[in-house]
Design a protein around this motif. Structure first.
Motif, PDB file in Angstrom:
ATOM      1  N   UNK A   1      17.318  -6.298  -3.344  1.00 47.42           N
ATOM      2  CA  UNK A   1      17.242  -7.639  -3.647  1.00 47.42           C
ATOM      3  C   UNK A   1      16.170  -7.960  -4.692  1.00 47.42           C
ATOM      4  N   UNK A   2      14.942  -7.345  -4.690  1.00 49.54           N
ATOM      5  CA  UNK A   2      13.773  -7.683  -5.276  1.00 49.54           C
ATOM      6  C   UNK A   2      12.867  -6.553  -5.131  1.00 49.54           C
ATOM      7  N   UNK A   3      11.551  -6.576  -5.845  1.00 46.25           N
ATOM      8  CA  UNK A   3      10.540  -5.473  -5.691  1.00 46.25           C
ATOM      9  C   UNK A   3       9.177  -5.869  -5.695  1.00 46.25           C
ATOM     10  N   UNK A   4       8.519  -5.081  -5.116  1.00 48.22           N
ATOM     11  CA  UNK A   4       6.751  -5.376  -4.883  1.00 48.22           C
ATOM     12  C   UNK A   4       6.139  -4.153  -5.430  1.00 48.22           C
ATOM     13  N   UNK A   5       5.084  -4.374  -6.160  1.00 48.76           N
ATOM     14  CA  UNK A   5       4.357  -3.370  -6.826  1.00 48.76           C
ATOM     15  C   UNK A   5       3.050  -3.103  -6.415  1.00 48.76           C
ATOM     16  N   UNK A   6       2.296  -2.124  -6.711  1.00 48.48           N
ATOM     17  CA  UNK A   6       1.035  -1.442  -6.268  1.00 48.48           C
ATOM     18  C   UNK A   6       0.233  -2.671  -6.262  1.00 48.48           C
TER      19      UNK A   6
ATOM     20  N   UNK B   1      10.630  -2.619   9.985  1.00 46.09           N
ATOM     21  CA  UNK B   1      11.089  -3.565   8.982  1.00 46.09           C
ATOM     22  C   UNK B   1      10.357  -4.911   8.896  1.00 46.09           C
ATOM     23  N   UNK B   2      10.016  -5.260   7.903  1.00 44.45           N
ATOM     24  CA  UNK B   2       9.281  -6.372   7.676  1.00 44.45           C
ATOM     25  C   UNK B   2       9.955  -7.541   6.627  1.00 44.45           C
ATOM     26  N   UNK B   3      10.011  -8.848   7.227  1.00 40.75           N
ATOM     27  CA  UNK B   3      10.832  -9.804   6.261  1.00 40.75           C
ATOM     28  C   UNK B   3       9.633 -10.235   5.126  1.00 40.75           C
ATOM     29  N   UNK B   4       9.926  -9.965   3.928  1.00 38.15           N
ATOM     30  CA  UNK B   4       8.799 -10.709   2.998  1.00 38.15           C
ATOM     31  C   UNK B   4       9.611 -11.140   1.583  1.00 38.15           C
ATOM     32  N   UNK B   5       8.784 -11.616   0.964  1.00 42.37           N
ATOM     33  CA  UNK B   5       9.546 -12.318  -0.454  1.00 42.37           C
ATOM     34  C   UNK B   5       8.898 -11.521  -1.401  1.00 42.37           C
ATOM     35  N   UNK B   6       9.925 -11.201  -2.272  1.00 41.72           N
ATOM     36  CA  UNK B   6       9.596 -10.228  -3.570  1.00 41.72           C
ATOM     37  C   UNK B   6       8.782 -11.035  -4.461  1.00 41.72           C
TER      38      UNK B   6
ATOM     39  N   UNK C   1       0.701  -1.048  -0.014  1.00 42.38           N
ATOM     40  CA  UNK C   1       0.045  -0.060  -0.135  1.00 42.38           C
ATOM     41  C   UNK C   1       0.640   1.313  -0.004  1.00 42.38           C
ATOM     42  N   UNK C   2       0.250   2.349  -0.254  1.00 41.59           N
ATOM     43  CA  UNK C   2       0.680   3.663   0.025  1.00 41.59           C
ATOM     44  C   UNK C   2       2.166   3.870  -0.924  1.00 41.59           C
ATOM     45  N   UNK C   3       2.121   3.187  -1.925  1.00 37.39           N
ATOM     46  CA  UNK C   3       3.079   3.446  -3.315  1.00 37.39           C
ATOM     47  C   UNK C   3       2.471   3.590  -4.618  1.00 37.39           C
ATOM     48  N   UNK C   4       3.123   4.112  -5.579  1.00 36.10           N
ATOM     49  CA  UNK C   4       2.566   4.516  -6.788  1.00 36.10           C
ATOM     50  C   UNK C   4       3.534   3.629  -7.904  1.00 36.10           C
ATOM     51  N   UNK C   5       4.559   3.424  -7.512  1.00 32.21           N
ATOM     52  CA  UNK C   5       5.754   2.640  -8.567  1.00 32.21           C
ATOM     53  C   UNK C   5       6.135   1.256  -8.312  1.00 32.21           C
ATOM     54  N   UNK C   6       7.051   1.492  -7.205  1.00 31.70           N
ATOM     55  CA  UNK C   6       7.461  -0.047  -6.601  1.00 31.70           C
ATOM     56  C   UNK C   6       7.928  -0.014  -5.238  1.00 31.70           C
ATOM     57  N   UNK C   7       7.858  -1.028  -4.584  1.00 33.49           N
ATOM     58  CA  UNK C   7       8.399  -1.031  -3.039  1.00 33.49           C
ATOM     59  C   UNK C   7       9.688  -1.796  -3.268  1.00 33.49           C
ATOM     60  N   UNK C   8      10.753  -1.269  -2.782  1.00 31.59           N
ATOM     61  CA  UNK C   8      11.934  -2.070  -2.733  1.00 31.59           C
ATOM     62  C   UNK C   8      12.099  -3.080  -1.610  1.00 31.59           C
ATOM     63  N   UNK C   9      12.493  -4.386  -1.880  1.00 34.15           N
ATOM     64  CA  UNK C   9      12.829  -5.353  -0.950  1.00 34.15           C
ATOM     65  C   UNK C   9      14.150  -5.534  -0.978  1.00 34.15           C
ATOM     66  N   UNK C  10      14.774  -5.143   0.620  1.00 35.53           N
ATOM     67  CA  UNK C  10      16.203  -4.917   0.533  1.00 35.53           C
ATOM     68  C   UNK C  10      16.781  -6.167   1.097  1.00 35.53           C
ATOM     69  N   UNK C  11      18.305  -6.395   1.250  1.00 45.45           N
ATOM     70  CA  UNK C  11      18.946  -7.445   1.726  1.00 45.45           C
ATOM     71  C   UNK C  11      18.968  -7.556   3.317  1.00 45.45           C
ATOM     72  N   UNK C  12      18.499  -6.446   3.933  1.00 42.50           N
ATOM     73  CA  UNK C  12      18.593  -6.090   5.468  1.00 42.50           C
ATOM     74  C   UNK C  12      17.630  -5.066   5.946  1.00 42.50           C
ATOM     75  N   UNK C  13      17.363  -5.071   6.888  1.00 41.19           N
ATOM     76  CA  UNK C  13      16.367  -4.112   7.452  1.00 41.19           C
ATOM     77  C   UNK C  13      16.996  -2.796   7.783  1.00 41.19           C
ATOM     78  N   UNK C  14      17.182  -1.969   6.596  1.00 43.51           N
ATOM     79  CA  UNK C  14      17.719  -0.711   6.608  1.00 43.51           C
ATOM     80  C   UNK C  14      17.674  -0.274   4.944  1.00 43.51           C
ATOM     81  N   UNK C  15      17.880   1.009   4.806  1.00 41.55           N
ATOM     82  CA  UNK C  15      18.117   1.661   3.374  1.00 41.55           C
ATOM     83  C   UNK C  15      19.567   1.477   3.098  1.00 41.55           C
TER      84      UNK C  15
END
Length: 121
Positions: free
Chosen positions: A77-82, A96-101, A58-72
């Motif tokens: 490593x992957x992406x999620x989309x609206x 931060x939450x651990x998810x699969x892209x 939610x609350x995104x227009x393009x993509x949500x980054x999935x990162x290798x660790x809990x921080x910017x």
């Protein structure tokens, strides 16, 4: 050399875990058992498998980054989309939450502000 390292790691895991588990992770669906199932898999402190949560993006227009660790500071490593739904751990890592892209099917971390928990297993 590589085989001996794998054998040692498995032997240590079996001894530390108290032996091989009787069940297999994929046998109910006709799949081959996994190494995690053979050595007891990931467990909570009380011996049960950790809960899995389903999140809606939610609350995104393009993509949500999935990162290798809990921080910017960790790489993407992957992406999620609206409108996507992602399975991940119910455990909290700060905000931060651990998810699969969805692009590369890689496990990583996304900020909780952009995820809403909708289901638990």
């Amino acid at each position: 050399m590589r085989f001996s390292r794998v054998a040692v790691v498995l032997a240590v895991a079996v001894v530390a875990g108290g032996g091989f588990a009787t069940g297999t992770a994929g046998s109910a669906r006709g799949q081959a058992p996994t190494v995690a199932a053979a050595v007891g898999g990931a467990r909570d402190g009380d011996g049960r498998a950790p809960k899995r949560c389903r999140y809606a993006v939610r609350r995104i227009e393009t993509r949500l980054n999935v990162r290798g660790g809990p921080g910017t500071r960790y790489r993407i490593v992957d992406k999620l989309y609206p409108g996507d739904y992602a399975w991940g751990s119910c455990r909290k890592f700060g905000r931060w939450r651990k998810v699969r892209g969805v692009d590369a099917d890689r496990l990583g971390f996304s900020h909780a502000y952009y995820l809403r928990r909708i289901d638990t297993r």
